[in-house]
Design a protein around this motif. Structure first.
Motif, PDB file in Angstrom:
ATOM      1  N   LYS B 249     130.457 -26.222  80.044  1.00 42.96           N
ATOM      2  CA  LYS B 249     131.366 -26.199  81.202  1.00 42.96           C
ATOM      3  C   LYS B 249     132.700 -26.884  80.965  1.00 42.96           C
ATOM      4  CE  LYS B 249     128.167 -28.569  82.757  1.00 42.96           C
ATOM      5  NZ  LYS B 249     126.977 -28.528  81.923  1.00 42.96           N
ATOM      6  N   TYR B 250     132.679 -27.999  80.255  1.00 47.07           N
ATOM      7  CA  TYR B 250     133.900 -28.784  80.045  1.00 47.07           C
ATOM      8  C   TYR B 250     133.644 -29.681  78.844  1.00 47.07           C
ATOM      9  CZ  TYR B 250     130.864 -31.817  82.758  1.00 47.07           C
ATOM     10  OH  TYR B 250     129.779 -32.504  83.221  1.00 47.07           O
ATOM     11  N   GLY B 251     134.686 -30.389  78.430  1.00 43.59           N
ATOM     12  CA  GLY B 251     134.519 -31.271  77.286  1.00 43.59           C
ATOM     13  C   GLY B 251     134.416 -30.474  75.993  1.00 43.59           C
ATOM     14  N   TYR B 252     133.899 -31.134  74.974  1.00 46.02           N
ATOM     15  CA  TYR B 252     133.872 -30.557  73.628  1.00 46.02           C
ATOM     16  C   TYR B 252     132.831 -29.442  73.486  1.00 46.02           C
ATOM     17  CZ  TYR B 252     133.292 -30.307  68.550  1.00 46.02           C
ATOM     18  OH  TYR B 252     133.196 -29.866  67.249  1.00 46.02           O
ATOM     19  N   ARG B 253     133.227 -28.347  72.837  1.00 40.52           N
ATOM     20  CA  ARG B 253     132.258 -27.309  72.457  1.00 40.52           C
ATOM     21  C   ARG B 253     132.388 -27.062  70.959  1.00 40.52           C
ATOM     22  NH1 ARG B 253     132.069 -21.328  75.085  1.00 40.52           N
ATOM     23  NH2 ARG B 253     131.580 -22.575  76.945  1.00 40.52           N
ATOM     24  N   ALA B 254     131.265 -27.030  70.271  1.00 40.85           N
ATOM     25  CA  ALA B 254     131.278 -26.789  68.826  1.00 40.85           C
ATOM     26  C   ALA B 254     131.977 -25.464  68.534  1.00 40.85           C
ATOM     27  CB  ALA B 254     129.847 -26.745  68.294  1.00 40.85           C
ATOM     28  N   PRO B 255     132.812 -25.419  67.489  1.00 41.20           N
ATOM     29  CA  PRO B 255     133.538 -24.177  67.200  1.00 41.20           C
ATOM     30  C   PRO B 255     132.622 -23.071  66.674  1.00 41.20           C
ATOM     31  CG  PRO B 255     134.032 -25.851  65.547  1.00 41.20           C
ATOM     32  CD  PRO B 255     133.186 -26.524  66.587  1.00 41.20           C
ATOM     33  N   VAL B 256     131.516 -23.438  66.042  1.00 43.76           N
ATOM     34  CA  VAL B 256     130.653 -22.414  65.441  1.00 43.76           C
ATOM     35  C   VAL B 256     129.252 -22.469  66.045  1.00 43.76           C
ATOM     36  CG1 VAL B 256     129.652 -21.533  63.297  1.00 43.76           C
ATOM     37  CG2 VAL B 256     131.921 -22.600  63.267  1.00 43.76           C
ATOM     38  N   TYR B 257     128.787 -21.321  66.545  1.00 42.40           N
ATOM     39  CA  TYR B 257     127.405 -21.198  67.031  1.00 42.40           C
ATOM     40  C   TYR B 257     127.091 -19.717  67.132  1.00 42.40           C
ATOM     41  CZ  TYR B 257     130.008 -20.487  71.358  1.00 42.40           C
ATOM     42  OH  TYR B 257     130.894 -20.029  72.288  1.00 42.40           O
ATOM     43  N   THR B 258     125.811 -19.376  67.022  1.00 39.65           N
ATOM     44  CA  THR B 258     125.468 -17.955  67.106  1.00 39.65           C
ATOM     45  C   THR B 258     124.644 -17.631  68.343  1.00 39.65           C
ATOM     46  OG1 THR B 258     123.485 -18.270  65.787  1.00 39.65           O
ATOM     47  CG2 THR B 258     125.485 -17.658  64.599  1.00 39.65           C
ATOM     48  N   ARG B 268     126.367 -31.047  70.893  1.00 38.39           N
ATOM     49  CA  ARG B 268     125.864 -32.397  71.133  1.00 38.39           C
ATOM     50  C   ARG B 268     125.743 -33.193  69.839  1.00 38.39           C
ATOM     51  NH1 ARG B 268     123.786 -33.676  75.900  1.00 38.39           N
ATOM     52  NH2 ARG B 268     121.862 -34.665  75.234  1.00 38.39           N
ATOM     53  N   SER B 269     125.362 -32.525  68.760  1.00 43.05           N
ATOM     54  CA  SER B 269     125.267 -33.224  67.470  1.00 43.05           C
ATOM     55  C   SER B 269     126.637 -33.721  67.031  1.00 43.05           C
ATOM     56  CB  SER B 269     124.716 -32.291  66.386  1.00 43.05           C
ATOM     57  OG  SER B 269     123.442 -31.831  66.748  1.00 43.05           O
ATOM     58  N   GLN B 270     127.649 -32.910  67.297  1.00 42.86           N
ATOM     59  CA  GLN B 270     128.991 -33.249  66.816  1.00 42.86           C
ATOM     60  C   GLN B 270     129.731 -34.238  67.712  1.00 42.86           C
ATOM     61  OE1 GLN B 270     130.846 -29.380  66.241  1.00 42.86           O
ATOM     62  NE2 GLN B 270     129.090 -28.739  65.024  1.00 42.86           N
ATOM     63  N   THR B 271     129.202 -34.489  68.907  1.00 38.86           N
ATOM     64  CA  THR B 271     129.930 -35.398  69.790  1.00 38.86           C
ATOM     65  C   THR B 271     129.281 -36.770  69.891  1.00 38.86           C
ATOM     66  OG1 THR B 271     128.762 -34.415  71.656  1.00 38.86           O
ATOM     67  CG2 THR B 271     131.005 -33.651  71.236  1.00 38.86           C
ATOM     68  N   LEU B 272     128.015 -36.816  70.252  1.00 33.19           N
ATOM     69  CA  LEU B 272     127.404 -38.101  70.578  1.00 33.19           C
ATOM     70  C   LEU B 272     127.203 -38.967  69.334  1.00 33.19           C
ATOM     71  CD1 LEU B 272     124.802 -36.736  73.133  1.00 33.19           C
ATOM     72  CD2 LEU B 272     126.995 -37.844  73.625  1.00 33.19           C
ATOM     73  N   GLY B 273     127.395 -40.268  69.527  1.00 30.49           N
ATOM     74  CA  GLY B 273     127.234 -41.218  68.429  1.00 30.49           C
ATOM     75  C   GLY B 273     125.790 -41.658  68.287  1.00 30.49           C
TER      76      GLY B 273
END
Lengths: 481, 384
Positions: B249-258, B268-273
C-alpha cells in the motif's frame, strides 16, 4: 448401508450500519472504488480502531432472534494473515469470547420441524476486494469493503440434507431482514456461506473426514455443491474411489464440481490474540432491555398469527412471511380489502409470478398497498375480471399505474349489459353451429370453446357468470334438429 | 477561567518542540527509523501534536529514532544512529533538547528508549499514565503499553507540556476520562521505595532524604519475571503491528518479485533490520497455537501480577525509585544488551504506570499520581 450427511454452516452477514465498524467511513455499497476509505481502514499507521456501537446493537438483536445467550463482556481479537485485500495484515474479530452463544433456529422440513443449534455469533470486519486485470496481468485492490461490519453465525453440525440447509438459510435470512440486521442479499454478497460437510455410515461411530466449501453465494449453488460433495464422500467411503482428506474446497458452479483449494493440515496459524486497542465493553441490563424492547415480531410468530386470524394454510403463511416487505404488504392490503384469503392468493400466485419474471428480489417489491387493495376489490366486485386484474397488477408492479386508470384507459370494465351479450351469444351460436351440435350431441368439452369464443368477442369484458347463464339459456332455446 | 482564543490569534508562545519520528506531523516525513516507511508522508497530525500546535507551540522538526523505537538509544535507525563527541549513543530527541535546539520533545516510549536517553543526558522525560495521552497518530508498535511522553530540560517544563497534550481523546479507544495532576509539590514526607534486586541509588536516595523524603528498601522479587513477560508481549505486538508494512500500500516495495508471496518476503526482508526481525520471529512463535498458552497467556498473567504488586506497593509508598539503566553510556547496542537493560524499564512499560527519568534514575508512581514522581524528580534535578 445408509449414510448420514452431517452439515454445519458458517454464514457471514454484512451488518446494515451506515458506517464501518472501526471508523466513520460509509459502509454503503455502490461507491466508486477506493472512495469509502480513510487512513484507518486503509491500514495507515497512527489510526486506532474505535468501535461503532450500532454494530453491537445489531449483533445483540441477531443473538436474541436466534435464541442465543448474550455475553456480558465484549472483547475483540486480532487474526493475523497476509493478503493484499487486508491492509493491516490482521483482521479484527472475536476469537476468545464471541458476543452470542448457544442459540437455535426452528426450521420446517418436509418430514418434521427441526431445531438447528447455533454455536455462536461473533462480530468482525470485512476485507477489501481484489480485482484481477487479465489483460495487463495486474491485480488492484479496492478498500471500500475493508472494515465493513460483519457477523458470522456458526451453526452446530445439525443439518442433514441440502433441503434442511435451504430451509435454515431461508429462515436465517428472513430473521436477519426482520431484525434490520442485514440486507442479506446473496447476489451482492451481503450474505455468504461456508459449508462444512462430512458423511458417516448411519449409526456408526467412525470418524468422518470433513471438507469445507468456502464463500458460497447462492442458495442453488449451495444445494448443488452439497449434493455433489456428499456423493463424492459416499463413493469414496463405499467404493474407495479416492482417499478423503480434511481440506478446504472451492465450488465451480459452471462445471458442477468441487475442487481442492488447500489442505487444512497446513492451513495458516492465525496467531489470535486480544486487541489491546479495543477495551472490553460491558453490556449492562439496560442495554439488553433496550435491544429486547425493540425486537421485531419474528416470522414464526407472524405466520402463527396469520393462521389464527385469517385461517390461511401453513405453507401459504410461510411464503407470506419469507420477507418482511411481503409480510408488511400482505397485512396492509388484507386490512384495506378485508379479504385476507384473496390477498394471500394474489400475492402468492400473481405477485410472486411477476417478481420471478422480472427477476425482482421479493425484498425489493414496493408497490402501493392502496392501489393493490383497490385492484383486489375491483376483481372481487366483478368490476373487472381476473385476467384484466392480472394485467392491471403487471402495470402497477412495473409502472405504478393506478388499476382504475388502467381499466378505464383500456376499456376493461366488465360489460353487464345482458342485451348486448345475448346478441353476441346468438351470433356465436350461428357462427359455430358445428361446435354447438357437438355439444348438444354430448361432447361436454365443446362448451368451453363456445364460452371462449363469446369472451373473445366481448374482448374479455364479459362477466363470466352472466355469459354462462345467457349461453345456457340460448342453447336451451335452440330449435332441436 | 481560560480565555477563549481563536485560531487566528494563536501565535507562538515562544516554545518549540521536536517530535520523534514515530509520531505523525502533517507535511513532515514519518519513517519510524525504518526503511519500510522511507518517504512516508502522513495525512494528519497526531492528537498530541495537534494539541501542541493549538497551544502555540512551533513544531521545529522531527527527531531520528531507532527502528520503530524498539532499541536502546536509536542505534537501529535505518537513517543512522546519533552519537555524541565520544562516540556514545544518544537519543536524537533528547540531544536536540539538551543542546537547546528545541524546548521540548514528544517521544513515543515503546521500550524505554526515551527514558534511557533522558537519564543519560541533562534532560528529563516523563512517560505518563497509560491512557492519559492519546496515541492517535503514533506509529503503533506495542499498543498495550506505549505512550507519548515529553522530554524537556526541566521537570517543570516537562510537566507543563504534558498538561497541554494530556486529556481524553475519542479517537483512541484506550484513552481514559480521568486526568492526572502535574503539580510539583513539597517532597517533605514523600514515601520512597527502592528495591534490593535493582541496586542502590545512593546519590538520589541521599538527595531525597535531604529534602525530607523517607526511603525504605524492600524486595521487588518479580523484576526478572516482569522483564521476560514484557519481552513476550513486546515481541508479539511488534510481530502483529509491523505486518502491515508489506510493500502493497505504501512505503518501500521490493523492485523484483514474481508473485505476491515474493513481494511480501522481498519487501520485508529488504527493509526491516535485525532487531525488528528477531522480535517478529520471537513474537510469531509466542502467539502460535502451540505456544500461546504457555508463553503469551502466561505473560498476560505476569502483567496482571506486576500490576497487583505495584498497586500494593503504592498503597504504602508514593514513589518507586530505581535505575533507568545499568551503565552510564553505550557505544553499541545489541539484542542481548537490550534485553538486559529492559530489566529497569519493563516495570513501568508493562503496567502502564507513570515514570519520570532523569540523571540515571527512574521514578515510578501510581496511575494518575504523576505529581509524586515529578515532585521527587524536581528534588533530584537541583542536586544531581
Amino acid at each position: 448401508m445408509a449414510f448420514e450427511i452431517v452439515i454445519g454452516l458458517e454464514v457471514h452477514a454484512e451488518l446494515a450500519t451506515r458506517s464501518k465498524i472501526f471508523c466513520s467511513c460509509s459502509s454503503e455499497r455502490g461507491a466508486e472504488q477506493n472512495r469509502s476509505v480513510c487512513p484507518a481502514c486503509a491500514g495507515m499507521p497512527g489510526m486506532l480502531p474505535v468501535i461503532n456501537r450500532k454494530v453491537i446493537d445489531l449483533a445483540m438483536t441477531a443473538g436474541m432472534l436466534l435464541n442465543c445467550q448474550i455475553n456480558r463482556v465484549i472483547s475483540f481479537d486480532k487474526k493475523n494473515y497476509y493478503y493484499p485485500d487486508l491492509p493491516n495484515a490482521y483482521q479484527i474479530t472475536q476469537w476468545f469470547s464471541p458476543i452470542c452463544r448457544d442459540g437455535f433456529i426452528n426450521i420446517d422440513t418436509q418430514d418434521e420441524p427441526r431445531k438447528i443449534g447455533i454455536k455462536q455469533i461473533h462480530m468482525e470486519e470485512d476485507a477489501g476486494k481484489l480485482i484481477h486485470d487479465s489483460v495487463t496481468g495486474t491485480s488492484l485492490v479496492d478498500f471500500n469493503r475493508t472494515s465493513v461490519p460483519l457477523i458470522e453465525i456458526v451453526s452446530q453440525p445439525d443439518l442433514r440434507s441440502a433441503g434442511e440447509v435451504t430451509a435454515y438459510l431461508h429462515r436465517l435470512r428472513a430473521l436477519l431482514r426482520y431484525g434490520g440486521i442485514s440486507q442479506a442479499r446473496w447476489e451482492e454478497g451481503s450474505i455468504r456461506c461456508d459449508v462444512n460437510i462430512s458423511v458417516r455410515r448411519e449409526g456408526a461411530d467412525e470418524k468422518s473426514v470433513r471438507t469445507e466449501m468456502k464463500n458460497m453465494n447462492s442458495l442453488s449453488a449451495i444445494e448443488r455443491a452439497i449434493e455433489y460433495e456428499s456423493t463424492r464422500h459416499i463413493e469414496a467411503i463405499e467404493y474407495g474411489t479416492e482417499r478423503l482428506i480434511q481440506e478446504t474446497r472451492g465450488w465451480d458452479d459452471a462445471q458442477g464440481c468441487s475442487f481442492s483449494m488447500r489442505h487444512k493440515e497446513t492451513a495458516a496459524d492465525y496467531r489470535y490474540f486480544p486487541d489491546p486497542n479495543l477495551m472490553p465493553i460491558r453490556i449492562d441490563e439496560n442495554w439488553i432491555k433496550r435491544i429486547q424492547s425493540a425486537l421485531p415480531e419474528t416470522p414464526e410468530l407472524r405466520a402463527g398469527r396469520y393462521i389464527q386470524a385469517y385461517a390461511l394454510s401453513k405453507p401459504d403463511c410461510e411464503l407470506l412471511v419469507s420477507s418482511p416487505a411481503i409480510a408488511d404488504l400482505f397485512e396492509a392490503v388484507a386490512e384495506k380489502t378485508g379479504l385476507p384469503r384473496e390477498t394471500a392468493a394474489w400475492i402468492i400466485s400473481d405477485l410472486f409470478r411477476i417478481a420471478r419474471r422480472l427477476k425482482t428480489n421479493l425484498d425489493d417489491i414496493s408497490i402501493s398497498s392502496e392501489k393493490f387493495a383497490d385492484l383486489i376489490i375491483m376483481v372481487a366486485n366483478n368490476e373487472i375480471n381476473r385476467a384484466a386484474g392480472r394485467k392491471a397488477l403487471d402495470m402497477l408492479f412495473e409502472h405504478g399505474t393506478d388499476p382504475r386508470d388502467f381499466a378505464r384507459d383500456n376499456n376493461l370494465a366488465i360489460n353487464k349489459d345482458t342485451g348486448d351479450m345475448e346478441q353476441v351469444v346468438r351470433q356465436i351460436l350461428r357462427d359455430h353451429a358445428d361446435i354447438v351440435s357437438d355439444y348438444v350431441g354430448g361432447r361436454v368439452k365443446a362448451r368451453q370453446a363456445l364460452v371462449g369464443a363469446v369472451m373473445r368477442a366481448l374482448k374479455g369484458k364479459g362477466d363470466p357468470a352472466i355469459v354462462n347463464h345467457i349461453l345456457d339459456d340460448a342453447i336451451a332455446k335452440l330449435p332441436s334438429e | 477561567m481560560a480565555e477563549y482564543i481563536t485560531q487566528a490569534e494563536i501565535i507562538s508562545n515562544g516554545r518549540t518542540a521536536v517530535v520523534d519520528d514515530t509520531i505523525l506531523v502533517t507535511g513532515m516525513p514519518a519513517t519510524a527509523g525504518s526503511k519500510a516507511l522511507e518517504n512516508f508522508k502522513p495525512l494528519f497530525d497526531a492528537e498530541a501534536v495537534a494539541r501542541l500546535k493549538a497551544n502555540g507551540y512551533v513544531i521545529s522538526g522531527k527527531a531520528n529514532v531507532g527502528e520503530f523505537a524498539l532499541d536502546i538509544l536509536g542505534e537501529t535507525s535505518y537513517y543512522g544512529a546519533v552519537t555524541d563527541a565520544d562516540g556514545c549513543l544518544a537519543g536524537a530527541a533528547s540531544s536536540l533538547v539538551a543542546a537547546g535546539k528545541a524546548d521540548c520533545a514528544l517521544c513515543l516510549d515503546v521500550n524505554g528508549a526515551p527514558r534511557r536517553a533522558a537519564a543519560l543526558s541533562e534532560t528529563v522525560f516523563i512517560k505518563p499514565t497509560y491512557g492519559t495521552v492519546s496515541r492517535h497518530g503514533a506509529i503503533p508498535c506495542v499498543c498495550s503499553a506505549e505512550q507519548i511522553g515529553v522530554a524537556a530540560r526541566s521537570v517543570a517544563h516537562a510537566a507543563d507540556t504534558l498538561g497541554v497534550i494530556a486529556g481524553f481523546d475519542q479517537k483512541d479507544g484506550t484513552c481514559i476520562h480521568e486526568s492526572a495532576c502535574y503539580h510539583i509539590t513539597n517532597a517533605e514526607g514523600l514515601r520512597v521505595f527502592t528495591a534490593d534486586e535493582l541496586g542502590s541509588q545512593k546519590k538520589a536516595e541521599d538527595a531525597l532524604t535531604a529534602a525530607g523524603a523517607r526511603i525504605r528498601r524492600g524486595s521487588f522479587a518479580i523484576a526478572e519475571a516482569v522483564r521476560s513477560a514484557w519481552h513476550v508481549l513486546l515481541c508479539a505486538e511488534v510481530c502483529n503491528n509491523l505486518s502491515r508494512y508489506d510493500g502493497v500500500k505504501y512505503g518501500y516495495r521490493a523492485p523484483v518479485y514474481t508473485n505476491i508471496d515474493e513481494l511480501y518476503t522481498n519487501s520485508r526482508s529488504q527493509t526491516l533490520g535485525i532487531t525488528a526481525k528477531s522480535m517478529i520471529l520471537y513474537g510469531s512463535d509466542v502467539l502460535s497455537k502451540d505456544r500461546y498458552t504457555q508463553c503469551y497467556e502466561k505473560a498476560l498473567r505476569i502483567r496482571r501480577l506486576a500490576h497487583e504488586t505495584l498497586t500494593k506497593l503504592f498503597s504504602e509508598y508514593d514513589v518507586f525509585l530505581l535505575p533507568a539503566c545499568s551503565v552510564p553510556s553505550y557505544k553499541n547496542g545489541s539484542l542481548e544488551l537490550l534485553y538486559r537493560e529492559s530489566l529497569f524499564t519493563a516495570p513501568a512499560s508493562i503496567t502502564g504506570f507513570p515514570a519520570v527519568a532523569l540523571r540515571g534514575v527512574q521514578l515510578i508512581a501510581a496511575p494518575l499520581m504523576e505529581t509524586k514522581a515529578l515532585t521527587a524528580a524536581a528534588v533530584l534535578e537541583g542536586v544531581i
